[in-house]
Scaffold this motif. Structure first.
Motif, PDB file in Angstrom:
ATOM      1  N   GLN A 218       0.816  -1.207   0.000  1.00  0.00           N
ATOM      2  CA  GLN A 218       0.000   0.000   0.000  1.00  0.00           C
ATOM      3  C   GLN A 218       0.857   1.269   0.000  1.00  0.00           C
ATOM      4  OE1 GLN A 218      -3.537  -0.057   0.012  1.00  0.00           O
ATOM      5  NE2 GLN A 218      -3.111  -2.215  -0.399  1.00  0.00           N
ATOM      6  N   ASP A 219       0.333   2.317  -0.633  1.00  0.00           N
ATOM      7  CA  ASP A 219       0.880   3.660  -0.453  1.00  0.00           C
ATOM      8  C   ASP A 219       0.372   4.188   0.886  1.00  0.00           C
ATOM      9  OD1 ASP A 219       2.002   4.771  -3.297  1.00  0.00           O
ATOM     10  OD2 ASP A 219       0.354   3.356  -3.594  1.00  0.00           O
ATOM     11  N   ALA A 220       1.142   5.042   1.532  1.00  0.00           N
ATOM     12  CA  ALA A 220       0.697   5.624   2.802  1.00  0.00           C
ATOM     13  C   ALA A 220       1.439   6.922   3.077  1.00  0.00           C
ATOM     14  CB  ALA A 220       0.922   4.645   3.960  1.00  0.00           C
ATOM     15  N   SER A 221       0.773   7.820   3.794  1.00  0.00           N
ATOM     16  CA  SER A 221       1.377   9.065   4.274  1.00  0.00           C
ATOM     17  C   SER A 221       0.980   9.238   5.730  1.00  0.00           C
ATOM     18  CB  SER A 221       0.889  10.261   3.451  1.00  0.00           C
ATOM     19  OG  SER A 221       1.287  10.154   2.097  1.00  0.00           O
ATOM     20  N   PHE A 222       1.906   9.735   6.536  1.00  0.00           N
ATOM     21  CA  PHE A 222       1.617   9.878   7.963  1.00  0.00           C
ATOM     22  C   PHE A 222       2.554  10.904   8.585  1.00  0.00           C
ATOM     23  CE2 PHE A 222       4.460   6.324   7.122  1.00  0.00           C
ATOM     24  CZ  PHE A 222       5.545   6.582   7.937  1.00  0.00           C
ATOM     25  N   GLY A 223       2.139  11.402   9.749  1.00  0.00           N
ATOM     26  CA  GLY A 223       2.974  12.305  10.522  1.00  0.00           C
ATOM     27  C   GLY A 223       3.382  11.632  11.820  1.00  0.00           C
ATOM     28  N   TYR A 224       4.490  12.085  12.392  1.00  0.00           N
ATOM     29  CA  TYR A 224       4.938  11.497  13.657  1.00  0.00           C
ATOM     30  C   TYR A 224       5.815  12.476  14.418  1.00  0.00           C
ATOM     31  CZ  TYR A 224       9.444  10.634  11.313  1.00  0.00           C
ATOM     32  OH  TYR A 224      10.632  10.784  10.639  1.00  0.00           O
ATOM     33  N   ASN A 225       5.912  12.257  15.725  1.00  0.00           N
ATOM     34  CA  ASN A 225       6.775  13.054  16.590  1.00  0.00           C
ATOM     35  C   ASN A 225       7.891  12.182  17.135  1.00  0.00           C
ATOM     36  OD1 ASN A 225       5.594  15.911  17.170  1.00  0.00           O
ATOM     37  ND2 ASN A 225       3.809  14.546  17.183  1.00  0.00           N
ATOM     38  N   PHE A 226       9.108  12.716  17.094  1.00  0.00           N
ATOM     39  CA  PHE A 226      10.243  11.992  17.645  1.00  0.00           C
ATOM     40  C   PHE A 226      11.209  12.993  18.275  1.00  0.00           C
ATOM     41  CE2 PHE A 226      14.534  10.035  17.050  1.00  0.00           C
ATOM     42  CZ  PHE A 226      14.365   9.015  17.973  1.00  0.00           C
ATOM     43  N   GLU A 227      11.449  12.807  19.568  1.00  0.00           N
ATOM     44  CA  GLU A 227      12.366  13.658  20.331  1.00  0.00           C
ATOM     45  C   GLU A 227      12.048  15.138  20.151  1.00  0.00           C
ATOM     46  OE1 GLU A 227      16.302  12.497  19.176  1.00  0.00           O
ATOM     47  OE2 GLU A 227      16.280  10.687  20.441  1.00  0.00           O
ATOM     48  N   GLY A 228      10.759  15.457  20.233  1.00  0.00           N
ATOM     49  CA  GLY A 228      10.325  16.844  20.193  1.00  0.00           C
ATOM     50  C   GLY A 228      10.224  17.459  18.809  1.00  0.00           C
ATOM     51  N   THR A 229      10.457  16.660  17.777  1.00  0.00           N
ATOM     52  CA  THR A 229      10.383  17.168  16.403  1.00  0.00           C
ATOM     53  C   THR A 229       9.275  16.459  15.649  1.00  0.00           C
ATOM     54  OG1 THR A 229      12.765  17.615  16.361  1.00  0.00           O
ATOM     55  CG2 THR A 229      11.638  17.499  14.239  1.00  0.00           C
ATOM     56  N   HIS A 230       8.446  17.258  14.959  1.00  0.00           N
ATOM     57  CA  HIS A 230       7.364  16.673  14.168  1.00  0.00           C
ATOM     58  C   HIS A 230       7.797  16.578  12.716  1.00  0.00           C
ATOM     59  CE1 HIS A 230       3.507  16.405  11.986  1.00  0.00           C
ATOM     60  NE2 HIS A 230       3.168  15.679  13.026  1.00  0.00           N
ATOM     61  N   ARG A 231       7.494  15.424  12.100  1.00  0.00           N
ATOM     62  CA  ARG A 231       7.869  15.185  10.717  1.00  0.00           C
ATOM     63  C   ARG A 231       6.731  14.504   9.968  1.00  0.00           C
ATOM     64  NH1 ARG A 231      13.787  13.059  12.525  1.00  0.00           N
ATOM     65  NH2 ARG A 231      14.821  15.077  12.615  1.00  0.00           N
ATOM     66  N   PHE A 232       6.820  14.571   8.664  1.00  0.00           N
ATOM     67  CA  PHE A 232       5.879  13.892   7.784  1.00  0.00           C
ATOM     68  C   PHE A 232       6.627  12.874   6.942  1.00  0.00           C
ATOM     69  CE2 PHE A 232       4.033  18.094   8.512  1.00  0.00           C
ATOM     70  CZ  PHE A 232       2.741  17.766   8.877  1.00  0.00           C
ATOM     71  N   ALA A 233       5.932  11.807   6.571  1.00  0.00           N
ATOM     72  CA  ALA A 233       6.542  10.771   5.729  1.00  0.00           C
ATOM     73  C   ALA A 233       5.507  10.245   4.744  1.00  0.00           C
ATOM     74  CB  ALA A 233       7.083   9.629   6.585  1.00  0.00           C
ATOM     75  N   SER A 234       5.996   9.802   3.603  1.00  0.00           N
ATOM     76  CA  SER A 234       5.138   9.188   2.594  1.00  0.00           C
ATOM     77  C   SER A 234       5.909   8.042   1.963  1.00  0.00           C
ATOM     78  CB  SER A 234       4.753  10.218   1.527  1.00  0.00           C
ATOM     79  OG  SER A 234       3.920   9.631   0.536  1.00  0.00           O
ATOM     80  N   MET A 235       5.208   7.007   1.534  1.00  0.00           N
ATOM     81  CA  MET A 235       5.878   5.844   0.947  1.00  0.00           C
ATOM     82  C   MET A 235       5.066   5.290  -0.208  1.00  0.00           C
ATOM     83  SD  MET A 235       5.116   2.980   3.869  1.00  0.00           S
ATOM     84  CE  MET A 235       3.518   2.140   3.959  1.00  0.00           C
ATOM     85  N   THR A 236       5.772   4.699  -1.168  1.00  0.00           N
ATOM     86  CA  THR A 236       5.112   4.065  -2.314  1.00  0.00           C
ATOM     87  C   THR A 236       5.958   2.880  -2.762  1.00  0.00           C
ATOM     88  OG1 THR A 236       4.129   4.492  -4.500  1.00  0.00           O
ATOM     89  CG2 THR A 236       6.266   5.490  -4.073  1.00  0.00           C
ATOM     90  N   PRO A 237       5.334   1.759  -3.131  1.00  0.00           N
ATOM     91  CA  PRO A 237       6.107   0.591  -3.588  1.00  0.00           C
ATOM     92  C   PRO A 237       6.795   0.886  -4.914  1.00  0.00           C
ATOM     93  CG  PRO A 237       3.747   0.205  -3.861  1.00  0.00           C
ATOM     94  CD  PRO A 237       3.879   1.483  -3.102  1.00  0.00           C
ATOM     95  N   THR A 238       8.025   0.384  -5.064  1.00  0.00           N
ATOM     96  CA  THR A 238       8.773   0.618  -6.300  1.00  0.00           C
ATOM     97  C   THR A 238       8.423  -0.380  -7.396  1.00  0.00           C
ATOM     98  OG1 THR A 238      10.627  -0.801  -5.667  1.00  0.00           O
ATOM     99  CG2 THR A 238      10.723   1.518  -4.964  1.00  0.00           C
ATOM    100  N   GLY A 239       7.844  -1.523  -6.999  1.00  0.00           N
ATOM    101  CA  GLY A 239       7.595  -2.572  -7.982  1.00  0.00           C
ATOM    102  C   GLY A 239       8.822  -3.425  -8.226  1.00  0.00           C
ATOM    103  N   LEU A 240       9.909  -3.149  -7.510  1.00  0.00           N
ATOM    104  CA  LEU A 240      11.152  -3.894  -7.637  1.00  0.00           C
ATOM    105  C   LEU A 240      11.419  -4.639  -6.341  1.00  0.00           C
ATOM    106  CD1 LEU A 240      13.662  -4.415  -9.428  1.00  0.00           C
ATOM    107  CD2 LEU A 240      14.721  -2.435  -8.326  1.00  0.00           C
ATOM    108  N   ASN A 241      11.562  -5.967  -6.426  1.00  0.00           N
ATOM    109  CA  ASN A 241      11.647  -6.793  -5.221  1.00  0.00           C
ATOM    110  C   ASN A 241      10.491  -6.417  -4.294  1.00  0.00           C
ATOM    111  OD1 ASN A 241      13.899  -7.885  -6.391  1.00  0.00           O
ATOM    112  ND2 ASN A 241      15.370  -6.895  -5.036  1.00  0.00           N
ATOM    113  N   ASP A 242      10.755  -6.218  -2.998  1.00  0.00           N
ATOM    114  CA  ASP A 242       9.705  -5.743  -2.089  1.00  0.00           C
ATOM    115  C   ASP A 242      10.117  -4.376  -1.534  1.00  0.00           C
ATOM    116  OD1 ASP A 242      11.774  -6.437  -0.451  1.00  0.00           O
ATOM    117  OD2 ASP A 242      10.632  -7.767   0.861  1.00  0.00           O
TER     118      ASP A 242
END
Length: 288
Positions: A218-242
């Motif tokens: 699946q494609d997915a986007s999400f936000g998260y907090n780590f050590e007082g810093t907020h960040r965003f991330a997004s991911m998509t499958p490449t179709g190559l291996n896994d």
């Protein structure tokens, strides 16, 4: 209250815009990565065709063909594997690689790409690319090239977005394949879940859900907090291996847009207040 509600809705809108933008960046990382791999595979296919057309398939004849292409692109080593999995290189090295997954797949007639492995020639971390060599309707061997992990990392350094952007290729288990090697890296671990098992996710997302999305392609986007810093991330499958393409960004983008829109909102509110005040004064004056 209206201004507060506006800002609340504005934050939600800007977050969604950030997810959409990051999703596009992940796609760009994916495309850049696949184009590079496709180019490397094209070189191996050319070498495989040259071997298939050659009359002299002795080790000497093979090494002459390999020598013409080995230094043309970012290969740690370019070599031929016979049907038994024994190597032929221009240096005359003979190593048994019959046990390697990429050889087993390629000798059966399919192109193959390995996970990161230690080169059998110098110990450097590489991705092994393998192309079958077909002659007169039979697979007579495999052409392989070791694509250096450093070059993959350099690709991400070249294509990563300016400012707060950051890119990674990782597999479904979270093991990092390539990432931009620059200061203040977003992920300093070898595995993404060493990070994501420690963070606080936005909107009910979780490390468990992330694993499920990865396993399900699946494609997915999400936000998260780590050590007082907020960040965003997004991911998509490449179709190559896994493998997946990940993009990351801090919330500086959202904050910048929010501040700009907030200023405009305050100016608008001040203008509305001024006009409202004039109307009230006018009504009071008329009643007198």
């Amino acid at each position: 209250l209206s201004v507060y509600d506006f800002n609340t809705h504005l934050q939600a809108i800007l977050k969604n815009k950030t997810y959409m933008a990051l999703s596009k960046v992940s796609q760009q990382y994916k495309d850049a990565f696949l184009n590079r791999i496709e180019g490397q595979m094209g070189i191996l296919s050319t070498v495989a065709n040259n071997i298939a057309l050659a009359e002299d398939l002795t080790p000497k004849g093979l090494t002459e063909i390999l020598a013409t292409a080995e230094n043309s692109e970012r290969f740690d080593k370019l070599f031929f594997l016979d049907q038994q999995g024994n190597t032929v290189t221009k240096e005359g090295q003979n190593i048994d690689l019959a046990y390697c997954d990429y050889f087993i797949k390629a000798i059966s007639g399919e192109k193959a790409i390995s996970e990161p492995i230690a080169s059998s020639f110098n110990g450097e971390t590489v991705i092994a690319l393998a192309v079958p060599v077909e002659k007169d309707g039979a697979i007579i061997g495999v052409v392989c090239g070791g694509y250096r992990q450093w070059d993959g990392d350099q690709l991400f350094l070249e294509t990563t977005s300016q400012g707060d952007g950051y890119g990674i290729i990782a597999n479904v288990d979270g093991n990092i394949i390539f990432q931009a090697k620059k200061e203040n890296r977003f992920v300093t671990n070898e595995n993404l879940f060493d990070l994501f098992n420690q963070v606080s996710f936005d909107d009910g997302y979780s490390a468990k859900q992330l694993r499920e999305d990865l396993m399900n392609g699946q494609d997915a986007s999400f936000g998260y907090n780590f050590e007082g810093t907020h960040r965003f991330a997004s991911m998509t499958p490449t179709g190559l291996n896994d493998w997946y393409a990940f993009s990351f960004a801090t919330d500086a983008i959202v904050m910048q847009e929010s501040q700009t829109m907030g200023k405009l909102m305050l100016i608008l509110a001040a203008k509305i207040g001024f006009v409202f005040g004039l109307i009230v004064c006018y009504i009071i004056f008329e009643k007198r």
